[in-house]
Design a protein around this motif. Structure first.
Motif, PDB file in Angstrom:
ATOM      1  N   ILE A  60      25.278  -6.364  -2.634  1.00  0.00           N
ATOM      2  CA  ILE A  60      24.415  -5.788  -1.503  1.00  0.00           C
ATOM      3  C   ILE A  60      23.131  -5.931  -1.783  1.00  0.00           C
ATOM      4  O   ILE A  60      22.678  -5.170  -2.959  1.00  0.00           O
ATOM      5  N   ASN A  61      22.132  -6.591  -1.257  1.00  0.00           N
ATOM      6  CA  ASN A  61      20.699  -6.805  -1.519  1.00  0.00           C
ATOM      7  C   ASN A  61      20.143  -5.247  -1.585  1.00  0.00           C
ATOM      8  O   ASN A  61      20.656  -4.446  -0.476  1.00  0.00           O
ATOM      9  N   ARG A  62      18.986  -5.097  -2.001  1.00  0.00           N
ATOM     10  CA  ARG A  62      18.528  -3.772  -2.108  1.00  0.00           C
ATOM     11  C   ARG A  62      16.928  -3.864  -1.971  1.00  0.00           C
ATOM     12  O   ARG A  62      16.412  -4.842  -2.448  1.00  0.00           O
ATOM     13  N   PRO A  63      16.367  -2.741  -1.555  1.00  0.00           N
ATOM     14  CA  PRO A  63      17.000  -1.319  -1.001  1.00  0.00           C
ATOM     15  C   PRO A  63      16.830  -1.440   0.598  1.00  0.00           C
ATOM     16  O   PRO A  63      16.017  -1.884   0.953  1.00  0.00           O
ATOM     17  N   PHE A  64      18.131  -1.081   1.113  1.00  0.00           N
ATOM     18  CA  PHE A  64      18.102  -0.845   2.713  1.00  0.00           C
ATOM     19  C   PHE A  64      17.566   0.355   3.007  1.00  0.00           C
ATOM     20  O   PHE A  64      17.761   1.594   2.112  1.00  0.00           O
ATOM     21  N   VAL A  65      16.651   0.617   3.890  1.00  0.00           N
ATOM     22  CA  VAL A  65      15.977   2.026   4.108  1.00  0.00           C
ATOM     23  C   VAL A  65      16.464   2.033   5.790  1.00  0.00           C
ATOM     24  O   VAL A  65      16.198   1.117   6.460  1.00  0.00           O
ATOM     25  N   ILE A  66      16.992   3.412   6.186  1.00  0.00           N
ATOM     26  CA  ILE A  66      17.198   3.492   7.409  1.00  0.00           C
ATOM     27  C   ILE A  66      16.277   4.692   7.987  1.00  0.00           C
ATOM     28  O   ILE A  66      16.335   5.635   7.444  1.00  0.00           O
ATOM     29  N   THR A  67      15.389   4.552   8.827  1.00  0.00           N
ATOM     30  CA  THR A  67      14.739   5.789   9.477  1.00  0.00           C
ATOM     31  C   THR A  67      14.643   5.658  10.956  1.00  0.00           C
ATOM     32  O   THR A  67      15.303   4.750  11.686  1.00  0.00           O
ATOM     33  N   PRO A  68      14.228   6.924  11.563  1.00  0.00           N
ATOM     34  CA  PRO A  68      14.429   6.584  13.103  1.00  0.00           C
ATOM     35  C   PRO A  68      13.583   5.547  13.849  1.00  0.00           C
ATOM     36  O   PRO A  68      13.878   5.208  14.904  1.00  0.00           O
ATOM     37  N   LEU A  69      12.556   5.166  13.154  1.00  0.00           N
ATOM     38  CA  LEU A  69      11.809   3.837  13.483  1.00  0.00           C
ATOM     39  C   LEU A  69      12.466   2.565  13.322  1.00  0.00           C
ATOM     40  O   LEU A  69      12.054   1.444  13.688  1.00  0.00           O
ATOM     41  N   GLY A  70      13.565   2.563  12.507  1.00  0.00           N
ATOM     42  CA  GLY A  70      14.316   1.144  12.212  1.00  0.00           C
ATOM     43  C   GLY A  70      15.222   1.168  11.078  1.00  0.00           C
ATOM     44  O   GLY A  70      15.143   2.022  10.224  1.00  0.00           O
ATOM     45  N   THR A  71      15.365  -0.055  10.694  1.00  0.00           N
ATOM     46  CA  THR A  71      16.322  -0.236   9.434  1.00  0.00           C
ATOM     47  C   THR A  71      15.612  -1.665   8.722  1.00  0.00           C
ATOM     48  O   THR A  71      15.313  -2.383   9.503  1.00  0.00           O
ATOM     49  N   ARG A  72      15.174  -1.480   7.429  1.00  0.00           N
ATOM     50  CA  ARG A  72      14.544  -2.695   6.902  1.00  0.00           C
ATOM     51  C   ARG A  72      15.368  -2.919   5.591  1.00  0.00           C
ATOM     52  O   ARG A  72      15.860  -1.974   4.927  1.00  0.00           O
ATOM     53  N   LEU A  73      15.551  -4.134   5.152  1.00  0.00           N
ATOM     54  CA  LEU A  73      15.777  -4.581   3.746  1.00  0.00           C
ATOM     55  C   LEU A  73      14.427  -4.598   3.161  1.00  0.00           C
ATOM     56  O   LEU A  73      13.533  -5.347   3.480  1.00  0.00           O
ATOM     57  N   ALA A  74      14.139  -3.573   2.248  1.00  0.00           N
ATOM     58  CA  ALA A  74      12.485  -3.458   1.856  1.00  0.00           C
ATOM     59  C   ALA A  74      12.413  -4.264   0.555  1.00  0.00           C
ATOM     60  O   ALA A  74      12.126  -4.021  -0.430  1.00  0.00           O
ATOM     61  N   ARG A  75      12.416  -5.624   0.965  1.00  0.00           N
ATOM     62  CA  ARG A  75      11.871  -6.783   0.016  1.00  0.00           C
ATOM     63  C   ARG A  75      11.035  -7.576   0.706  1.00  0.00           C
ATOM     64  O   ARG A  75      11.441  -8.323   1.473  1.00  0.00           O
ATOM     65  N   PRO A  76       9.706  -7.511   0.404  1.00  0.00           N
ATOM     66  CA  PRO A  76       9.202  -6.511  -0.737  1.00  0.00           C
ATOM     67  C   PRO A  76       9.164  -5.003  -0.295  1.00  0.00           C
ATOM     68  O   PRO A  76       9.231  -4.692   0.744  1.00  0.00           O
ATOM     69  N   SER A  77       8.941  -4.239  -1.295  1.00  0.00           N
ATOM     70  CA  SER A  77       8.982  -2.920  -0.962  1.00  0.00           C
ATOM     71  C   SER A  77       7.940  -2.351   0.138  1.00  0.00           C
ATOM     72  O   SER A  77       8.345  -1.524   0.931  1.00  0.00           O
ATOM     73  N   GLU A  78       7.015  -2.968   0.372  1.00  0.00           N
ATOM     74  CA  GLU A  78       5.994  -2.427   1.495  1.00  0.00           C
ATOM     75  C   GLU A  78       6.570  -2.747   2.663  1.00  0.00           C
ATOM     76  O   GLU A  78       5.796  -2.251   3.794  1.00  0.00           O
ATOM     77  N   ALA A  79       7.646  -3.327   2.654  1.00  0.00           N
ATOM     78  CA  ALA A  79       8.394  -3.729   4.197  1.00  0.00           C
ATOM     79  C   ALA A  79       8.723  -2.332   4.879  1.00  0.00           C
ATOM     80  O   ALA A  79       8.716  -2.058   6.115  1.00  0.00           O
ATOM     81  N   VAL A  80       9.056  -1.420   4.137  1.00  0.00           N
ATOM     82  CA  VAL A  80       9.327   0.104   4.456  1.00  0.00           C
ATOM     83  C   VAL A  80       8.152   0.642   5.382  1.00  0.00           C
ATOM     84  O   VAL A  80       8.362   1.366   5.912  1.00  0.00           O
ATOM     85  N   LEU A  81       6.873   0.342   5.091  1.00  0.00           N
ATOM     86  CA  LEU A  81       5.727   0.836   5.656  1.00  0.00           C
ATOM     87  C   LEU A  81       6.063   0.556   7.521  1.00  0.00           C
ATOM     88  O   LEU A  81       5.676   1.118   8.157  1.00  0.00           O
ATOM     89  N   ASP A  82       6.750  -0.570   7.624  1.00  0.00           N
ATOM     90  CA  ASP A  82       6.914  -0.856   9.074  1.00  0.00           C
ATOM     91  C   ASP A  82       7.693   0.258   9.813  1.00  0.00           C
ATOM     92  O   ASP A  82       7.814   0.202  11.099  1.00  0.00           O
ATOM     93  N   ILE A  83       8.654   0.993   8.999  1.00  0.00           N
ATOM     94  CA  ILE A  83       9.560   1.824   9.562  1.00  0.00           C
ATOM     95  C   ILE A  83       9.286   3.309   9.196  1.00  0.00           C
ATOM     96  O   ILE A  83       9.909   4.046   9.340  1.00  0.00           O
ATOM     97  N   LEU A  84       7.984   3.645   8.772  1.00  0.00           N
ATOM     98  CA  LEU A  84       7.503   4.779   8.306  1.00  0.00           C
ATOM     99  C   LEU A  84       6.230   5.177   9.094  1.00  0.00           C
ATOM    100  O   LEU A  84       5.527   4.052   9.546  1.00  0.00           O
ATOM    101  N   PRO A  85       5.839   6.400   9.755  1.00  0.00           N
ATOM    102  CA  PRO A  85       4.683   6.621  10.308  1.00  0.00           C
ATOM    103  C   PRO A  85       3.477   6.238   9.759  1.00  0.00           C
ATOM    104  O   PRO A  85       3.262   6.528   8.547  1.00  0.00           O
ATOM    105  N   ALA A  86       2.615   5.540  10.182  1.00  0.00           N
ATOM    106  CA  ALA A  86       1.331   5.007   9.618  1.00  0.00           C
ATOM    107  C   ALA A  86       0.432   6.055   9.285  1.00  0.00           C
ATOM    108  O   ALA A  86      -0.184   6.157   8.368  1.00  0.00           O
TER     109      ALA A  86
END
Length: 143
Positions: A93-119
């Motif tokens: 399983i590729n990692r890390p998967f992150v799930i928030t109310p704003l969406g789900t991302r495979l955070a590769r690169p890690s900054e992809a998580v910024l798309d689903i966190l409040p700016a």
């Protein structure tokens, strides 16, 4: 900040550690699932892959896994067969998967998580373990 966030985390992975640090930098304490110890179920995994907008094949990790030995590069394998392999060998399983109310991302690169966190959650700079700056002094994404 209160936000329901789950990260499927591998503490031995730098990308996963950076992603977790970015979430915490936003003032959010996520639910951390060490998926190698506690793998997701079939429907949960399939939902994460779908939610991230990926194919099952795109969600498989090849490097440092039994991918080649298991013959998973065979294009005739179905999504169901690939999911079964991932569940039997969670390292696939590729990692890390992150799930928030704003969406789900495979955070590769890690900054992809910024798309689903409040700016507006970020209040200062963030630098990855390797020294790469991700957020400036104002907490804005460096492009």
């Amino acid at each position: 900040m209160t936000m329901d966030v789950t990260i499927y985390h591998n503490p031995d992975c730098g990308t996963s550690r950076n992603t977790l640090a970015l979430i915490r930098h936003a003032g959010i304490e996520p639910k951390v699932v060490e998926y190698l110890k506690t793998p997701p179920g079939r429907e949960e995994l399939a939902g994460m892959v779908r939610g991230a907008g990926l194919s099952v094949r795109e969600a498989i990790r090849e490097k440092g896994t039994p991918y080649a030995e298991l013959g998973l590069d065979d294009p005739s394998l179905s999504d169901d067969q690939l999911l079964t392999a991932m569940l039997e060998h969670p390292i696939l399983i590729n990692r890390p998967f992150v799930i928030t109310p704003l969406g789900t991302r495979l955070a590769r690169p890690s900054e992809a998580v910024l798309d689903i966190l409040p700016a507006d959650a970020f209040k200062g700079p963030f630098v990855k373990e390797d020294g790469e700056a991700v957020l400036d002094g104002e907490g804005r994404r460096i492009v």
